[in-house]
Design a protein around this motif. Structure first.
Motif, PDB file in Angstrom:
ATOM      1  N   PRO A 109       0.892  -1.225   0.150  1.00 36.22           N
ATOM      2  CA  PRO A 109       0.106   0.221  -0.003  1.00 36.22           C
ATOM      3  C   PRO A 109       0.936   1.331  -0.155  1.00 36.22           C
ATOM      4  O   PRO A 109       1.972   1.271   0.402  1.00 36.22           O
ATOM      5  N   TYR A 110       0.340   2.245  -0.919  1.00 37.69           N
ATOM      6  CA  TYR A 110       0.953   3.578  -0.959  1.00 37.69           C
ATOM      7  C   TYR A 110      -0.195   4.706  -0.688  1.00 37.69           C
ATOM      8  O   TYR A 110      -1.392   4.708  -1.435  1.00 37.69           O
ATOM      9  N   PHE A 111      -0.063   5.707   0.056  1.00 40.96           N
ATOM     10  CA  PHE A 111      -0.999   6.705   0.130  1.00 40.96           C
ATOM     11  C   PHE A 111      -0.954   7.613  -1.014  1.00 40.96           C
ATOM     12  O   PHE A 111       0.092   7.969  -1.601  1.00 40.96           O
ATOM     13  N   PHE A 112      -2.278   7.959  -1.842  1.00 43.47           N
ATOM     14  CA  PHE A 112      -2.367   8.842  -3.012  1.00 43.47           C
ATOM     15  C   PHE A 112      -3.729   9.523  -2.817  1.00 43.47           C
ATOM     16  O   PHE A 112      -4.693   8.816  -2.596  1.00 43.47           O
ATOM     17  N   ASP A 113      -3.498  10.700  -2.912  1.00 45.42           N
ATOM     18  CA  ASP A 113      -4.868  11.459  -3.195  1.00 45.42           C
ATOM     19  C   ASP A 113      -4.578  12.801  -3.992  1.00 45.42           C
ATOM     20  O   ASP A 113      -3.476  12.946  -4.522  1.00 45.42           O
ATOM     21  N   ALA A 114      -5.531  13.369  -4.468  1.00 41.40           N
ATOM     22  CA  ALA A 114      -5.375  14.631  -5.216  1.00 41.40           C
ATOM     23  C   ALA A 114      -4.426  15.428  -4.921  1.00 41.40           C
ATOM     24  O   ALA A 114      -3.771  16.368  -5.666  1.00 41.40           O
ATOM     25  N   GLU A 115      -4.064  15.735  -3.715  1.00 40.97           N
ATOM     26  CA  GLU A 115      -3.094  16.781  -3.069  1.00 40.97           C
ATOM     27  C   GLU A 115      -1.671  16.310  -2.829  1.00 40.97           C
ATOM     28  O   GLU A 115      -0.918  16.920  -2.856  1.00 40.97           O
ATOM     29  N   ARG A 116      -1.610  15.011  -2.428  1.00 38.44           N
ATOM     30  CA  ARG A 116      -0.386  14.595  -2.037  1.00 38.44           C
ATOM     31  C   ARG A 116      -0.148  13.044  -2.105  1.00 38.44           C
ATOM     32  O   ARG A 116      -1.302  12.395  -2.157  1.00 38.44           O
ATOM     33  N   TYR A 117       1.085  12.567  -2.294  1.00 36.88           N
ATOM     34  CA  TYR A 117       1.219  11.133  -2.237  1.00 36.88           C
ATOM     35  C   TYR A 117       2.646  10.718  -1.736  1.00 36.88           C
ATOM     36  O   TYR A 117       3.385  11.424  -1.589  1.00 36.88           O
ATOM     37  N   ASP A 118       2.478   9.489  -1.267  1.00 31.43           N
ATOM     38  CA  ASP A 118       3.779   8.720  -0.966  1.00 31.43           C
ATOM     39  C   ASP A 118       4.851   8.747  -2.057  1.00 31.43           C
ATOM     40  O   ASP A 118       4.499   8.264  -3.013  1.00 31.43           O
ATOM     41  N   PRO A 119       5.995   9.276  -1.806  1.00 33.55           N
ATOM     42  CA  PRO A 119       7.163   9.269  -2.939  1.00 33.55           C
ATOM     43  C   PRO A 119       7.541   7.825  -3.238  1.00 33.55           C
ATOM     44  O   PRO A 119       7.957   7.632  -4.305  1.00 33.55           O
ATOM     45  N   GLY A 120       7.032   6.902  -2.253  1.00 27.12           N
ATOM     46  CA  GLY A 120       7.417   5.554  -2.790  1.00 27.12           C
ATOM     47  C   GLY A 120       6.853   5.121  -4.088  1.00 27.12           C
ATOM     48  O   GLY A 120       7.298   4.182  -4.933  1.00 27.12           O
ATOM     49  N   ILE A 121       5.766   6.014  -4.467  1.00 24.13           N
ATOM     50  CA  ILE A 121       5.078   5.284  -5.515  1.00 24.13           C
ATOM     51  C   ILE A 121       5.907   5.500  -6.868  1.00 24.13           C
ATOM     52  O   ILE A 121       5.954   4.881  -7.854  1.00 24.13           O
ATOM     53  N   VAL A 122       6.980   6.690  -6.890  1.00 23.32           N
ATOM     54  CA  VAL A 122       7.668   6.827  -7.963  1.00 23.32           C
ATOM     55  C   VAL A 122       8.668   5.713  -8.197  1.00 23.32           C
ATOM     56  O   VAL A 122       8.888   5.141  -9.253  1.00 23.32           O
ATOM     57  N   ASP A 123       9.293   5.153  -7.035  1.00 23.49           N
ATOM     58  CA  ASP A 123       9.850   4.075  -7.279  1.00 23.49           C
ATOM     59  C   ASP A 123       8.885   2.767  -7.685  1.00 23.49           C
ATOM     60  O   ASP A 123       9.594   2.096  -8.550  1.00 23.49           O
ATOM     61  N   GLU A 124       8.217   2.651  -7.277  1.00 26.58           N
ATOM     62  CA  GLU A 124       7.255   1.422  -7.935  1.00 26.58           C
ATOM     63  C   GLU A 124       6.976   1.603  -9.259  1.00 26.58           C
ATOM     64  O   GLU A 124       7.000   0.861 -10.118  1.00 26.58           O
ATOM     65  N   ILE A 125       6.782   2.885 -10.002  1.00 31.29           N
ATOM     66  CA  ILE A 125       6.365   3.100 -11.086  1.00 31.29           C
ATOM     67  C   ILE A 125       7.765   2.770 -12.039  1.00 31.29           C
ATOM     68  O   ILE A 125       7.607   2.237 -13.108  1.00 31.29           O
ATOM     69  N   ARG A 126       8.967   3.209 -11.607  1.00 33.12           N
ATOM     70  CA  ARG A 126      10.108   2.983 -12.235  1.00 33.12           C
ATOM     71  C   ARG A 126      10.377   1.411 -12.659  1.00 33.12           C
ATOM     72  O   ARG A 126      11.004   0.987 -13.339  1.00 33.12           O
ATOM     73  N   ARG A 127       9.580   0.475 -11.645  1.00 34.17           N
ATOM     74  CA  ARG A 127       9.952  -0.891 -11.812  1.00 34.17           C
ATOM     75  C   ARG A 127       8.638  -1.923 -12.310  1.00 34.17           C
ATOM     76  O   ARG A 127       8.724  -3.005 -12.338  1.00 34.17           O
ATOM     77  N   VAL A 128       7.617  -0.892 -12.596  1.00 30.98           N
ATOM     78  CA  VAL A 128       6.287  -1.684 -12.866  1.00 30.98           C
ATOM     79  C   VAL A 128       6.361  -1.862 -14.567  1.00 30.98           C
ATOM     80  O   VAL A 128       7.048  -1.315 -15.519  1.00 30.98           O
ATOM     81  N   ASP A 129       5.871  -2.960 -14.990  1.00 32.30           N
ATOM     82  CA  ASP A 129       5.399  -3.379 -16.308  1.00 32.30           C
ATOM     83  C   ASP A 129       3.874  -3.232 -16.786  1.00 32.30           C
ATOM     84  O   ASP A 129       3.957  -2.799 -17.675  1.00 32.30           O
ATOM     85  N   ALA A 130       3.214  -3.220 -15.858  1.00 36.27           N
ATOM     86  CA  ALA A 130       1.570  -2.945 -16.246  1.00 36.27           C
ATOM     87  C   ALA A 130       1.100  -1.830 -15.135  1.00 36.27           C
ATOM     88  O   ALA A 130       1.381  -2.003 -14.003  1.00 36.27           O
ATOM     89  N   LEU A 131       0.272  -0.947 -15.510  1.00 38.60           N
ATOM     90  CA  LEU A 131      -0.303   0.205 -14.590  1.00 38.60           C
ATOM     91  C   LEU A 131      -1.845   0.226 -14.901  1.00 38.60           C
ATOM     92  O   LEU A 131      -2.407   0.499 -16.006  1.00 38.60           O
ATOM     93  N   LEU A 132      -2.609  -0.269 -14.040  1.00 33.37           N
ATOM     94  CA  LEU A 132      -4.080  -0.096 -14.062  1.00 33.37           C
ATOM     95  C   LEU A 132      -4.435   1.165 -13.173  1.00 33.37           C
ATOM     96  O   LEU A 132      -4.257   1.274 -12.166  1.00 33.37           O
ATOM     97  N   VAL A 133      -5.410   1.861 -13.827  1.00 33.01           N
ATOM     98  CA  VAL A 133      -5.859   3.217 -13.320  1.00 33.01           C
ATOM     99  C   VAL A 133      -7.561   3.031 -12.970  1.00 33.01           C
ATOM    100  O   VAL A 133      -8.114   3.093 -13.954  1.00 33.01           O
ATOM    101  N   SER A 134      -7.851   3.220 -11.852  1.00 36.34           N
ATOM    102  CA  SER A 134      -9.155   2.782 -11.727  1.00 36.34           C
ATOM    103  C   SER A 134      -9.807   4.047 -10.725  1.00 36.34           C
ATOM    104  O   SER A 134     -10.430   3.810  -9.496  1.00 36.34           O
ATOM    105  N   ILE A 135      -8.894   5.372 -10.641  1.00 31.02           N
ATOM    106  CA  ILE A 135      -9.327   6.214  -9.775  1.00 31.02           C
ATOM    107  C   ILE A 135     -10.342   7.251 -10.782  1.00 31.02           C
ATOM    108  O   ILE A 135      -9.839   7.672 -11.766  1.00 31.02           O
ATOM    109  N   PRO A 136     -11.464   7.898 -10.224  1.00 34.30           N
ATOM    110  CA  PRO A 136     -12.256   8.805 -11.093  1.00 34.30           C
ATOM    111  C   PRO A 136     -11.466  10.107 -11.234  1.00 34.30           C
ATOM    112  O   PRO A 136     -10.724  10.218 -10.360  1.00 34.30           O
ATOM    113  N   PRO A 137     -11.765  10.524 -12.446  1.00 35.92           N
ATOM    114  CA  PRO A 137     -11.222  11.830 -12.626  1.00 35.92           C
ATOM    115  C   PRO A 137     -11.725  12.984 -11.674  1.00 35.92           C
ATOM    116  O   PRO A 137     -12.909  13.134 -11.283  1.00 35.92           O
TER     117      PRO A 137
END
Length: 301
Positions: free
Chosen positions: A46-74
């Protein structure tokens, strides 16, 4: 293969469950720290994320990710993921697949006619207008990128723990009658199948309708669920005079039949539950709407 999910809610969880073995690592976001244990129990880091702030660890996850699923409303005017992390996503070295979960609501009202992915969107409410804007932002990100962006326009979602059987059993089901009104729906297991098929066969800037084979009046689904449970269906109510919230009433603004040919032809998908009947029958066989004693849950009179 590594997966990261923005918004691992009901639909994403129904995807992760049967395909967990396909991923070496799965990360996902949350907006409340109280949900961290729930995600961890599901094998999601788990990583915290909302429209105002997010856990910087997400950036590290994105660097190692092969697939990204987006299920957050706009959000109005922008997609919150792209607003915060578009640069990180665009430069992700291993990323090859992005899936964005949208809605067939973007087509608006077709007066009961058929629509497909070539039908120009004509949303009738703010929610769907924001969806169209977000779809465009994700497709723009994919132009010329080394990864493929796919948009999945989902019909009404049902599945374990979220279906007409439970509504009939607990007394919350309603048979609202609006002449000529039809909806498509889609079982969560078939959404999962489509997503995995797309990951295995990515197509640049593709749009897919994810819907069943039989658009039908919503009251038919309720009546069939009641029949399976051996209960009397709730009485019919004219939609025009029904006491509904503005949100509930807004769903009836859209009247269309959604074609799903592309998921079959391009992804080779064969729906496990091509109509609501197969879906409800399988859910009933699994015990949905039935109490722990094996007896059907009766509506309170």
């Amino acid at each position: 293969m590594n997966l990261f999910v923005f918004g691992p809610g009901y639909t994403a969880q129904q995807f992760i469950g049967p395909y967990r073995h396909r991923f070496a690592r799965i990360g996902g976001t949350l907006r409340s720290e109280t949900k961290a244990e729930t995600l961890e129990a599901s094998g999601i880091i788990p990583y915290f994320f909302d429209a105002e702030r997010y856990d910087p660890g997400i950036v590290d996850e994105i660097r190692r990710v092969d697939a990204l699923l987006v299920s957050i409303p706009p959000a109005p005017g922008s997609d919150p993921v792209l607003r915060s992390l578009s640069d990180a996503i665009a430069s992700a070295p291993r990323l090859r697949w992005i899936g964005y979960l949208s809605t067939v609501g973007v087509y608006g009202d077709a007066n009961g006619a058929w629509v497909d992915e070539n039908t120009p969107p004509s949303p009738v409410n703010e929610r769907s207008r924001h969806r169209i804007a977000a779809e465009g932002q994700w497709l723009d990100l994919g132009k010329g990128a080394p990864f493929s962006v796919q948009i999945f326009r989902l019909a009404g979602i049902y599945g374990p723990g979220r279906n007409a059987l439970l509504k009939v059993a607990n007394g919350t089901a309603r048979r609202l009658i609006k002449p000529g009104q039809v909806f498509n729906r889609i079982h969560a297991a078939d959404i999962a199948h489509v997503l995995m098929a797309s990951i295995d066969r990515p197509s640049r800037n593709a749009i897919y309708n994810v819907a069943d084979d039989e658009p039908c009046p919503p009251q038919d689904v309720i009546a069939y669920a009641a029949r399976l449970l051996g209960l009397e269906p709730p009485p019919e109510e004219p939609f025009a005079t029904a006491d509904l919230s503005p949100m509930a009433r807004s769903f009836y603004q859209d009247n269309k039949r959604v074609r799903n040919t592309r998921i079959k032809d391009e992804l080779g998908v064969r729906l496990r539950f091509p109509t609501y009947r197969e879906g409800l029958e399988a859910l009933h066989a699994a015990g949905e709407g039935v109490g722990s004693s094996g007896e059907k849950i009766r509506r309170e009179e």
